[in-house]
Motif scaffolding. Structure first.
Motif, PDB file in Angstrom:
ATOM      1  N   ALA B  74       0.829  -1.211   0.000  1.00  0.00           N
ATOM      2  CA  ALA B  74       0.000   0.000   0.000  1.00  0.00           C
ATOM      3  C   ALA B  74       0.863   1.262   0.000  1.00  0.00           C
ATOM      4  CB  ALA B  74      -0.938  -0.004   1.200  1.00  0.00           C
ATOM      5  N   GLY B  75       2.172   1.090   0.077  1.00  0.00           N
ATOM      6  CA  GLY B  75       3.074   2.230  -0.127  1.00  0.00           C
ATOM      7  C   GLY B  75       3.498   2.965   1.120  1.00  0.00           C
ATOM      8  N   VAL B  76       3.235   2.430   2.312  1.00  0.00           N
ATOM      9  CA  VAL B  76       3.634   3.130   3.541  1.00  0.00           C
ATOM     10  C   VAL B  76       4.942   2.557   4.081  1.00  0.00           C
ATOM     11  CG1 VAL B  76       1.277   3.705   4.167  1.00  0.00           C
ATOM     12  CG2 VAL B  76       2.294   1.579   5.044  1.00  0.00           C
ATOM     13  N   ARG B  77       5.596   3.344   4.922  1.00  0.00           N
ATOM     14  CA  ARG B  77       6.799   2.846   5.601  1.00  0.00           C
ATOM     15  C   ARG B  77       6.370   1.914   6.731  1.00  0.00           C
ATOM     16  NH1 ARG B  77      11.793   7.223   5.318  1.00  0.00           N
ATOM     17  NH2 ARG B  77      12.207   6.673   3.155  1.00  0.00           N
ATOM     18  N   VAL B  78       6.895   0.706   6.704  1.00  0.00           N
ATOM     19  CA  VAL B  78       6.430  -0.336   7.621  1.00  0.00           C
ATOM     20  C   VAL B  78       7.610  -1.170   8.081  1.00  0.00           C
ATOM     21  CG1 VAL B  78       5.887  -1.844   5.661  1.00  0.00           C
ATOM     22  CG2 VAL B  78       4.813  -2.296   7.880  1.00  0.00           C
ATOM     23  N   MET B  79       7.477  -1.719   9.273  1.00  0.00           N
ATOM     24  CA  MET B  79       8.564  -2.547   9.792  1.00  0.00           C
ATOM     25  C   MET B  79       8.045  -3.642  10.717  1.00  0.00           C
ATOM     26  SD  MET B  79      10.298  -0.390  12.897  1.00  0.00           S
ATOM     27  CE  MET B  79      11.183  -1.844  13.449  1.00  0.00           C
ATOM     28  N   THR B  80       8.945  -4.584  10.997  1.00  0.00           N
ATOM     29  CA  THR B  80       8.716  -5.565  12.048  1.00  0.00           C
ATOM     30  C   THR B  80      10.061  -5.817  12.718  1.00  0.00           C
ATOM     31  OG1 THR B  80       7.816  -7.745  12.612  1.00  0.00           O
ATOM     32  CG2 THR B  80       9.044  -7.598  10.557  1.00  0.00           C
ATOM     33  N   GLY B  81      10.003  -6.476  13.870  1.00  0.00           N
ATOM     34  CA  GLY B  81      11.237  -6.817  14.561  1.00  0.00           C
ATOM     35  C   GLY B  81      11.046  -8.115  15.307  1.00  0.00           C
ATOM     36  N   SER B  82      12.132  -8.876  15.432  1.00  0.00           N
ATOM     37  CA  SER B  82      12.032 -10.158  16.122  1.00  0.00           C
ATOM     38  C   SER B  82      13.437 -10.598  16.512  1.00  0.00           C
ATOM     39  CB  SER B  82      11.350 -11.181  15.196  1.00  0.00           C
ATOM     40  OG  SER B  82      11.071 -12.369  15.905  1.00  0.00           O
ATOM     41  N   SER B  83      13.542 -11.830  16.968  1.00  0.00           N
ATOM     42  CA  SER B  83      14.839 -12.428  17.240  1.00  0.00           C
ATOM     43  C   SER B  83      14.885 -13.790  16.547  1.00  0.00           C
ATOM     44  CB  SER B  83      15.049 -12.570  18.750  1.00  0.00           C
ATOM     45  OG  SER B  83      16.258 -13.255  19.007  1.00  0.00           O
ATOM     46  N   SER B  84      16.060 -14.332  16.448  1.00  0.00           N
ATOM     47  CA  SER B  84      16.371 -15.469  15.571  1.00  0.00           C
ATOM     48  C   SER B  84      15.261 -16.482  15.274  1.00  0.00           C
ATOM     49  CB  SER B  84      17.612 -16.161  16.115  1.00  0.00           C
ATOM     50  OG  SER B  84      18.649 -15.216  16.284  1.00  0.00           O
ATOM     51  N   PRO B  85      14.669 -17.149  16.303  1.00  0.00           N
ATOM     52  CA  PRO B  85      13.636 -18.134  15.948  1.00  0.00           C
ATOM     53  C   PRO B  85      12.445 -17.494  15.229  1.00  0.00           C
ATOM     54  CG  PRO B  85      14.323 -18.405  18.234  1.00  0.00           C
ATOM     55  CD  PRO B  85      14.904 -17.111  17.752  1.00  0.00           C
ATOM     56  N   GLY B  86      12.071 -16.300  15.653  1.00  0.00           N
ATOM     57  CA  GLY B  86      10.978 -15.585  15.005  1.00  0.00           C
ATOM     58  C   GLY B  86      11.351 -15.138  13.604  1.00  0.00           C
ATOM     59  N   ILE B  87      12.625 -14.820  13.419  1.00  0.00           N
ATOM     60  CA  ILE B  87      13.113 -14.395  12.104  1.00  0.00           C
ATOM     61  C   ILE B  87      13.022 -15.551  11.108  1.00  0.00           C
ATOM     62  CG2 ILE B  87      15.274 -13.797  10.925  1.00  0.00           C
ATOM     63  CD1 ILE B  87      13.921 -11.350  12.153  1.00  0.00           C
ATOM     64  N   SER B  88      13.330 -16.767  11.572  1.00  0.00           N
ATOM     65  CA  SER B  88      13.189 -17.922  10.682  1.00  0.00           C
ATOM     66  C   SER B  88      11.737 -18.088  10.239  1.00  0.00           C
ATOM     67  CB  SER B  88      13.653 -19.208  11.382  1.00  0.00           C
ATOM     68  OG  SER B  88      15.047 -19.191  11.547  1.00  0.00           O
ATOM     69  N   LEU B  89      10.802 -17.871  11.165  1.00  0.00           N
ATOM     70  CA  LEU B  89       9.391 -18.003  10.807  1.00  0.00           C
ATOM     71  C   LEU B  89       8.982 -17.004   9.732  1.00  0.00           C
ATOM     72  CD1 LEU B  89       7.877 -18.554  14.356  1.00  0.00           C
ATOM     73  CD2 LEU B  89       7.681 -20.135  12.427  1.00  0.00           C
ATOM     74  N   LYS B  90       9.660 -15.870   9.685  1.00  0.00           N
ATOM     75  CA  LYS B  90       9.293 -14.830   8.716  1.00  0.00           C
ATOM     76  C   LYS B  90       9.854 -15.094   7.321  1.00  0.00           C
ATOM     77  CE  LYS B  90       9.270 -11.163  12.219  1.00  0.00           C
ATOM     78  NZ  LYS B  90       7.836 -10.907  12.376  1.00  0.00           N
ATOM     79  N   SER B  91      10.631 -16.162   7.157  1.00  0.00           N
ATOM     80  CA  SER B  91      11.408 -16.290   5.920  1.00  0.00           C
ATOM     81  C   SER B  91      10.528 -16.387   4.674  1.00  0.00           C
ATOM     82  CB  SER B  91      12.347 -17.493   6.006  1.00  0.00           C
ATOM     83  OG  SER B  91      11.616 -18.679   6.146  1.00  0.00           O
ATOM     84  N   GLU B  92       9.391 -17.053   4.765  1.00  0.00           N
ATOM     85  CA  GLU B  92       8.516 -17.148   3.595  1.00  0.00           C
ATOM     86  C   GLU B  92       8.076 -15.753   3.150  1.00  0.00           C
ATOM     87  OE1 GLU B  92       4.493 -19.618   2.599  1.00  0.00           O
ATOM     88  OE2 GLU B  92       4.342 -18.048   4.096  1.00  0.00           O
ATOM     89  N   GLY B  93       7.634 -14.969   4.139  1.00  0.00           N
ATOM     90  CA  GLY B  93       7.171 -13.618   3.827  1.00  0.00           C
ATOM     91  C   GLY B  93       8.267 -12.747   3.244  1.00  0.00           C
ATOM     92  N   VAL B  94       9.501 -12.926   3.718  1.00  0.00           N
ATOM     93  CA  VAL B  94      10.612 -12.121   3.206  1.00  0.00           C
ATOM     94  C   VAL B  94      10.857 -12.450   1.730  1.00  0.00           C
ATOM     95  CG1 VAL B  94      13.091 -11.667   3.418  1.00  0.00           C
ATOM     96  CG2 VAL B  94      11.671 -11.821   5.467  1.00  0.00           C
ATOM     97  N   SER B  95      10.790 -13.724   1.388  1.00  0.00           N
ATOM     98  CA  SER B  95      10.951 -14.111  -0.014  1.00  0.00           C
ATOM     99  C   SER B  95       9.854 -13.478  -0.868  1.00  0.00           C
ATOM    100  CB  SER B  95      10.921 -15.642  -0.121  1.00  0.00           C
ATOM    101  OG  SER B  95      10.938 -16.038  -1.468  1.00  0.00           O
ATOM    102  N   TYR B  96       8.634 -13.461  -0.354  1.00  0.00           N
ATOM    103  CA  TYR B  96       7.519 -12.838  -1.105  1.00  0.00           C
ATOM    104  C   TYR B  96       7.729 -11.332  -1.229  1.00  0.00           C
ATOM    105  CZ  TYR B  96       4.576 -17.035  -1.264  1.00  0.00           C
ATOM    106  OH  TYR B  96       4.079 -18.278  -1.541  1.00  0.00           O
ATOM    107  N   LEU B  97       8.199 -10.700  -0.154  1.00  0.00           N
ATOM    108  CA  LEU B  97       8.480  -9.259  -0.207  1.00  0.00           C
ATOM    109  C   LEU B  97       9.521  -8.960  -1.283  1.00  0.00           C
ATOM    110  CD1 LEU B  97       8.494  -8.696   3.616  1.00  0.00           C
ATOM    111  CD2 LEU B  97       7.367  -7.080   2.077  1.00  0.00           C
ATOM    112  N   ALA B  98      10.577  -9.790  -1.308  1.00  0.00           N
ATOM    113  CA  ALA B  98      11.628  -9.599  -2.307  1.00  0.00           C
ATOM    114  C   ALA B  98      11.067  -9.837  -3.709  1.00  0.00           C
ATOM    115  CB  ALA B  98      12.798 -10.537  -2.029  1.00  0.00           C
ATOM    116  N   GLY B  99      10.233 -10.862  -3.847  1.00  0.00           N
ATOM    117  CA  GLY B  99       9.637 -11.187  -5.144  1.00  0.00           C
ATOM    118  C   GLY B  99       8.654 -10.131  -5.625  1.00  0.00           C
ATOM    119  N   CYS B 100       8.085  -9.399  -4.684  1.00  0.00           N
ATOM    120  CA  CYS B 100       7.150  -8.313  -5.019  1.00  0.00           C
ATOM    121  C   CYS B 100       7.860  -6.973  -5.144  1.00  0.00           C
ATOM    122  CB  CYS B 100       6.064  -8.193  -3.945  1.00  0.00           C
ATOM    123  SG  CYS B 100       4.958  -9.595  -3.829  1.00  0.00           S
ATOM    124  N   ASP B 101       9.171  -6.939  -4.936  1.00  0.00           N
ATOM    125  CA  ASP B 101       9.940  -5.686  -4.940  1.00  0.00           C
ATOM    126  C   ASP B 101       9.379  -4.675  -3.960  1.00  0.00           C
ATOM    127  OD1 ASP B 101      11.827  -6.438  -6.988  1.00  0.00           O
ATOM    128  OD2 ASP B 101      10.169  -6.286  -8.409  1.00  0.00           O
TER     129      ASP B 101
END
Lengths: 177, 358
Positions: B74-101
């Motif tokens: 939607a074009g806004v500045r957005v963030m999340t934060g976590s630590s290692s185990p939580g970061i692994s859980l986010k990996s699918e979404g990160v790949s999608y974010l990268a794939g969506c530019d």
């Protein structure tokens, strides 16, 4: 000496982290480089808590203090764990109400203050940590007394601003013992 | 950066990054608390409502990263934060974010692993951050600050660069940096320079063609072109965005390479080595991707050997070897599982190497 590596340790709930914050803020008031690092994890009231504080004229490398030149301890396990880590020439401040000290080291200065008992007698329960800090201030001069007062003002939340005076009284009590 | 001493305040690394994000124009935070990153979410929960932003504790890390994806689209500045185990859980979404530019900023306050591991500081997510945080051909920007002030400065930069290159940016820190307090000053942030996002899938009342943000592309030749175009952008990033700090490198026989919290203890070790007349210096990567290859290459002309110091089993060694094309030996000293390499231990390794040089 203008650089200090300080380790404070005791039970959770004794105000170990708060003391550390006051000391770090006092350094900040004087324009020093400072760092404050708590132990973190499953700590809770009654568990162990410690924090490292560095005050320095230069950029601080490790904020983790493993060989303190000032050690403040408020329970027996912390005393036993850290007493041998103090650098030669270091100063150790012990709440002797809570700790049975039996140190054989002669290369460090040990100050035994019955801070918890003093706090109880003066109707300052919960301020044993600040009484100890007063003694640290007197023996090391890690900051000016005014800087410590300014730091306490910063660290005490607005809701508890009325407690600044009693904190300063506790500092004085520690300085005079 | 010029910060006046009088304006300095004492803040925890986690809270300083959260405040820097808000001052950088971030008004949307989605997350799920985990030690040692929890203060990020706690701070956002207090501050976001006061600045008209959104703080939302998601039901899981997976949900949080997908909320980040939606807000970024939607074009806004957005963030999340976590630590290692939580970061692994986010990996699918990160790949999608990268794939969506899509631009966004993510903080990883690393703790010991693998698995649930421990909660003490670690840098053992280096490979994950720089090589493969999810499936597919992609990279993300990785920043590795080593002071609380730098956490503030790079947080602001991360939002700008993420927008500029339409790429997720990661702040790779650790439990020590996240939990410690240091004096900081917040630089003035000019929010008028945030670029327009004509690609955003926001409301437009039929005044333009609708935008699509998607990572699905079933035609292999088209998908290949998309990936190639993205990698052309990565080449620009590699050429322009690599950053490193050099400390006493010019005459150093032994060049240590360390980032984040480890760079702090390494700097102390180098000062101790210099007092013993050992010529040691340090290169501190500030960006881990892109890796500051040129600075390390240059040092290989004068150094006799390199020493990688990490809070892991040695995940940066390969990048150093690649940067110098294996022309000099690359040694390693590290602790893992939540242990921090202390200056005296690093000094021991430096002295061992120095004896070998003579």
């Amino acid at each position: 000496m203008t650089n200090y590596n300080i380790l404070l340790a005791g039970f959770g709930g004794q105000g170990i982290l708060f003391s550390g914050k006051v000391m770090a803020n006092a350094g900040l008031v004087e324009g020093k480089e400072v760092s404050w690092l708590p132990s973190y994890g499953p700590e809770m009231r009654g568990g162990t808590a410690n924090c490292s504080v560095c005050l320095s004229e230069r950029a601080i490398g490790s904020p983790l203090v493993t060989t303190p030149d000032i050690l403040v301890v408020m329970n027996q396990p912390s005393y036993e764990k850290y007493i041998d880590a103090v650098v030669p020439g270091g100063k150790v401040f012990i709440d002797s109400t809570l700790i049975q000290a039996n140190c054989e080291r002669t290369d460090i200065d040990i100050y035994e203050i019955p801070a918890t008992q003093m706090a109880k007698q003066q109707d300052m329960s919960g301020l044993a940590n600040i009484i100890l800090m007063g003694k640290v201030l007197k023996e090391t001069g890690f900051a000016a007394t005014e800087s410590v007062e300014a730091a306490i003002r910063k660290c005490v939340s607005a809701r508890k601003a009325h407690l600044v005076d009693v904190n300063m009284q506790a500092i004085q009590l520690g300085m005079n013992c | 950066m010029t910060e006046k001493q009088a304006e300095r305040v004492l803040m925890k690394g986690n809270e300083a990054m959260a405040e820097a994000a808000i001052q950088a124009g971030c008004r949307h935070f989605f997350g799920y608390p985990i030690t040692p990153s929890t203060e990020i979410a706690a701070y956002m929960s207090k501050r976001m409502p006061k600045v008209g932003g959104t703080y939302l504790q998601a039901e899981s890390e997976v949900a949080a990263i997908n909320m980040v994806l939606g807000a970024a689209a939607a074009g806004v500045r957005v963030m999340t934060g976590s630590s290692s185990p939580g970061i692994s859980l986010k990996s699918e979404g990160v790949s999608y974010l990268a794939g969506c530019d899509l631009p966004c900023v993510i903080i990883n306050v690393q703790r010991g692993g693998p698995g649930l591991g421990g909660i003490q500081p670690s840098q053992a997510d280096y490979w994950q951050a720089t090589k493969a945080w999810g499936h597919g051909d992609f990279q993300i920007l990785v920043y590795a600050p080593s002071t609380v002030q730098e956490m503030v400065n790079l947080m602001m930069e991360a939002f700008d660069k993420a927008d500029e290159y339409r790429i997720p940016a990661l702040m790779l820190v650790d439990g020590l940096l996240g939990q410690m307090m240091e004096p900081i000053a917040f630089p003035e942030k000019d929010l008028s320079t945030i670029p327009a996002k004509p690609w955003a899938t926001n409301g437009h009342k039929h005044k333009r063609e609708h935008n699509i943000v998607n990572s699905l592309c079933l035609k292999p030749d088209e998908l290949e072109q998309q990936v190639i175009a993205r990698f052309a952008r990565y080449d620009i990033i590699k050429a322009k965005e690599a950053q490193a700090e050099e400390y006493l490198v010019d005459d150093a026989d032994i060049v240590l390479v360390a980032f984040g919290a480890t760079a702090r203890t390494t700097r102390s070790a180098i000062d101790m080595a210099r007092e013993k007349d050992i010529k040691a210096g340090m290169i501190r990567p500030i960006t881990l991707w892109p890796f500051p290859e040129k600075v390390i290459q240059k040092a290989a002309n004068t150094a006799q050997c390199f020493l990688s110091v990490e809070m892991s089993m040695g995940q940066m060694i390969d990048d150093i070897k690649l940067a110098i094309n294996c022309t000099k030996p690359v040694h390693f000293y590290g602790r893992t599982g939540g242990m921090v390499p202390m200056p005296v231990d690093i000094l021991g390794k430096i002295e061992e190497l120095a004896r070998g040089l003579k």
